[in-house]
Design an enzyme around this catalytic site. Structure first.
Site, mmCIF file in Angstrom:
data_model
loop_
_atom_site.group_PDB
_atom_site.id
_atom_site.type_symbol
_atom_site.label_atom_id
_atom_site.label_comp_id
_atom_site.label_asym_id
_atom_site.label_seq_id
_atom_site.Cartn_x
_atom_site.Cartn_y
_atom_site.Cartn_z
ATOM 1 N N ARG A 58 -0.180 -9.028 13.232
ATOM 2 C CA ARG A 58 -0.859 -7.997 12.435
ATOM 3 C C ARG A 58 -1.717 -8.624 11.343
ATOM 4 N NH1 ARG A 58 4.342 -5.119 10.996
ATOM 5 N NH2 ARG A 58 3.148 -3.803 9.585
ATOM 6 N N ARG A 65 11.531 -1.413 10.824
ATOM 7 C CA ARG A 65 10.484 -0.966 11.745
ATOM 8 C C ARG A 65 10.412 -1.933 12.925
ATOM 9 N NH1 ARG A 65 5.123 0.177 8.160
ATOM 10 N NH2 ARG A 65 4.218 -0.875 9.961
ATOM 11 N N LYS A 84 0.832 -1.212 0.000
ATOM 12 C CA LYS A 84 0.000 0.000 0.000
ATOM 13 C C LYS A 84 0.868 1.265 0.000
ATOM 14 C CE LYS A 84 -2.058 -1.196 3.853
ATOM 15 N NZ LYS A 84 -1.399 -2.490 4.091
ATOM 16 N N ARG A 91 11.385 -5.614 5.030
ATOM 17 C CA ARG A 91 11.167 -4.188 4.723
ATOM 18 C C ARG A 91 12.214 -3.332 5.453
ATOM 19 N NH1 ARG A 91 5.281 -1.984 5.261
ATOM 20 N NH2 ARG A 91 5.332 -3.251 7.153
ATOM 21 N N ARG A 150 -9.606 0.749 9.423
ATOM 22 C CA ARG A 150 -9.086 -0.596 9.653
ATOM 23 C C ARG A 150 -10.101 -1.477 10.364
ATOM 24 N NH1 ARG A 150 -3.306 0.423 9.182
ATOM 25 N NH2 ARG A 150 -2.055 -1.418 9.478
HETATM 26 P P1 ADP Z 1 2.172 -1.822 3.256
HETATM 27 O O1 ADP Z 1 2.189 -0.316 3.205
HETATM 28 O O2 ADP Z 1 0.973 -2.408 2.569
HETATM 29 O O3 ADP Z 1 2.368 -2.380 4.633
HETATM 30 P P2 ADP Z 1 4.739 -1.626 1.844
HETATM 31 O O4 ADP Z 1 4.413 -0.785 0.660
HETATM 32 O O5 ADP Z 1 5.537 -0.998 2.929
HETATM 33 O O6 ADP Z 1 3.396 -2.341 2.404
HETATM 34 O O7 ADP Z 1 5.499 -2.936 1.305
HETATM 35 C C1 ADP Z 1 5.951 -3.955 2.206
HETATM 36 C C2 ADP Z 1 7.317 -4.476 1.730
HETATM 37 O O8 ADP Z 1 7.132 -5.225 0.527
HETATM 38 C C3 ADP Z 1 8.323 -3.373 1.410
HETATM 39 O O9 ADP Z 1 9.618 -3.790 1.823
HETATM 40 C C4 ADP Z 1 8.249 -3.218 -0.106
HETATM 41 O O10 ADP Z 1 9.482 -2.785 -0.674
HETATM 42 C C5 ADP Z 1 7.880 -4.638 -0.553
HETATM 43 N N1 ADP Z 1 7.008 -4.666 -1.736
HETATM 44 C C6 ADP Z 1 5.995 -3.790 -2.034
HETATM 45 N N2 ADP Z 1 5.422 -4.116 -3.223
HETATM 46 C C7 ADP Z 1 6.074 -5.214 -3.674
HETATM 47 C C8 ADP Z 1 5.956 -6.026 -4.862
HETATM 48 N N3 ADP Z 1 5.041 -5.777 -5.811
HETATM 49 N N4 ADP Z 1 6.791 -7.090 -4.977
HETATM 50 C C9 ADP Z 1 7.726 -7.360 -4.007
HETATM 51 N N5 ADP Z 1 7.898 -6.638 -2.890
HETATM 52 C C10 ADP Z 1 7.083 -5.573 -2.706
HETATM 53 P P1 AMP Z 2 0.892 0.551 9.034
HETATM 54 O O1 AMP Z 2 1.949 1.581 8.892
HETATM 55 O O2 AMP Z 2 -0.352 0.864 8.239
HETATM 56 O O3 AMP Z 2 1.413 -0.849 8.784
HETATM 57 O O4 AMP Z 2 0.406 0.595 10.562
HETATM 58 C C1 AMP Z 2 1.310 0.297 11.619
HETATM 59 C C2 AMP Z 2 0.549 0.216 12.932
HETATM 60 O O5 AMP Z 2 -0.049 1.493 13.249
HETATM 61 C C3 AMP Z 2 -0.621 -0.775 12.973
HETATM 62 O O6 AMP Z 2 -0.195 -2.101 13.243
HETATM 63 C C4 AMP Z 2 -1.460 -0.177 14.122
HETATM 64 O O7 AMP Z 2 -0.892 -0.472 15.385
HETATM 65 C C5 AMP Z 2 -1.303 1.324 13.887
HETATM 66 N N1 AMP Z 2 -2.361 1.829 12.986
HETATM 67 C C6 AMP Z 2 -2.213 2.332 11.725
HETATM 68 N N2 AMP Z 2 -3.401 2.690 11.201
HETATM 69 C C7 AMP Z 2 -4.345 2.404 12.147
HETATM 70 C C8 AMP Z 2 -5.767 2.515 12.205
HETATM 71 N N3 AMP Z 2 -6.494 2.981 11.156
HETATM 72 N N4 AMP Z 2 -6.390 2.115 13.343
HETATM 73 C C9 AMP Z 2 -5.702 1.652 14.388
HETATM 74 N N5 AMP Z 2 -4.370 1.483 14.392
HETATM 75 C C10 AMP Z 2 -3.680 1.861 13.288
#
Ligand code: ADP
Ligand code: AMP
Length: 213
Positions: A171, A160, A13, A127, A88
């Site tokens: 999660r 992270r 995302k 990541r 969420r």
């Molecule tokens: P989210 O915001 O949904 O938690 P991220 O965009 O941070 O996910 O992506 C999670 C991890 O997966 C990151 O390390 C990113 O570089 C990797 N990633 C994202 N899209 C792809 C893809 N299409 N193929 C492989 N790895 C990906």
């Molecule tokens: P994310 O960066 O989207 O992966 O979110 C990281 C963490 O932030 C999640 O695991 C939750 O603990 C918190 N968080 C992010 N968005 C929300 C939301 N809409 N509601 C509650 N907790 C959230």
């Protein structure tokens, strides 16, 4: 364009949000990023969020809904926005709907980035994010040019604290229990579109542009 992006943790995302933000020229509003910024700044809300985030649980709705409403009232959201990681759960979705109605705003689409559960722990654990600008990398799938250093700004990349295997698994369980029901919720509203997020980065974005046309 007024959009939500949803999907399992690690689905891509945040990665695609950067493309969407640039292509449609809309602000990217990530609740996860907002909580991480508050933690870094050491605010009261940041300290509260930390307790939940490190366990992979959701931050309480009252806090989360409040910060999103305040952010959506800012001027740069008038023409459009991309909400990432919010809502969420159903309670957050209902609160958002109520707020949008009060402000005469309609969502254009809810974009679901669909990736099977099995792929995601590896994505989260690998990541790496820039401590300074927040750019996202992956140790296998999206390596920086120099190991551990951000291509954009030259600062150090970190893992992270919630990207450990145990927290990632938790999660994903929280997603299944609380966030997955949103797919049906938005399907019923007729605004849900889905892309396959288990493809090359560029292909995912091509598909996003196609479904949003
Ligand atoms: P989210 O915001 O949904 O938690 P991220 O965009 O941070 O996910 O992506 C999670 C991890 O997966 C990151 O390390 C990113 O570089 C990797 N990633 C994202 N899209 C792809 C893809 N299409 N193929 C492989 N790895 C990906
Ligand atoms: P994310 O960066 O989207 O992966 O979110 C990281 C963490 O932030 C999640 O695991 C939750 O603990 C918190 N968080 C992010 N968005 C929300 C939301 N809409 N509601 C509650 N907790 C959230």
């Amino acid at each position: 364009m007024k959009l939500l992006i949803t999907g399992r943790p690690g689905a891509g995302k945040g990665t695609q949000a950067v493309n969407i933000r640039e292509y449609y020229n809309i602000p990217h509003i990530s609740t996860g990023d907002m909580f991480r910024a508050a933690m870094k700044a050491g605010t009261k809300m940041g300290l509260l969020a930390k307790e939940y985030m490190e366990k992979g649980q959701l931050v309480p709705d009252e806090v989360t809904i409040g910060i999103v409403k305040d952010r959506l009232l800012e001027d740069d959201c008038k023409e459009g926005f991309l909400l990432d990681g919010f809502p969420r759960n159903i309670k957050q979705a209902e609160a958002l709907d109520e707020f949008l109605k009060e402000n005469n705003v309609n969502l254009d689409a809810v974009l679901d980035v669909n990736v099977a559960q099995e792929v995601l722990v590896r994505r989260m654990v690998g990541r790496r994010v820039c401590k300074n600008c927040g750019a996202t990398y992956h140790v296998e799938f999206n390596k920086p040019k120099v190991d551990g250093i951000c291509d954009n700004c030259g600062n150090a990349l970190i893992q992270r604290p919630d990207d450990t295997e145990a927290t990632a698994v938790n999660r994903l369980a929280v997603y299944d229990e609380q966030t997955a029901p949103l797919l049906d919720y938005y399907k019923k509203q007729g605004i849900l579109v889905t892309v396959d997020g288990d493809q090359d980065f560029d292909k995912v974005f091509e598909d996003i542009k196609a479904v949003l046309k």
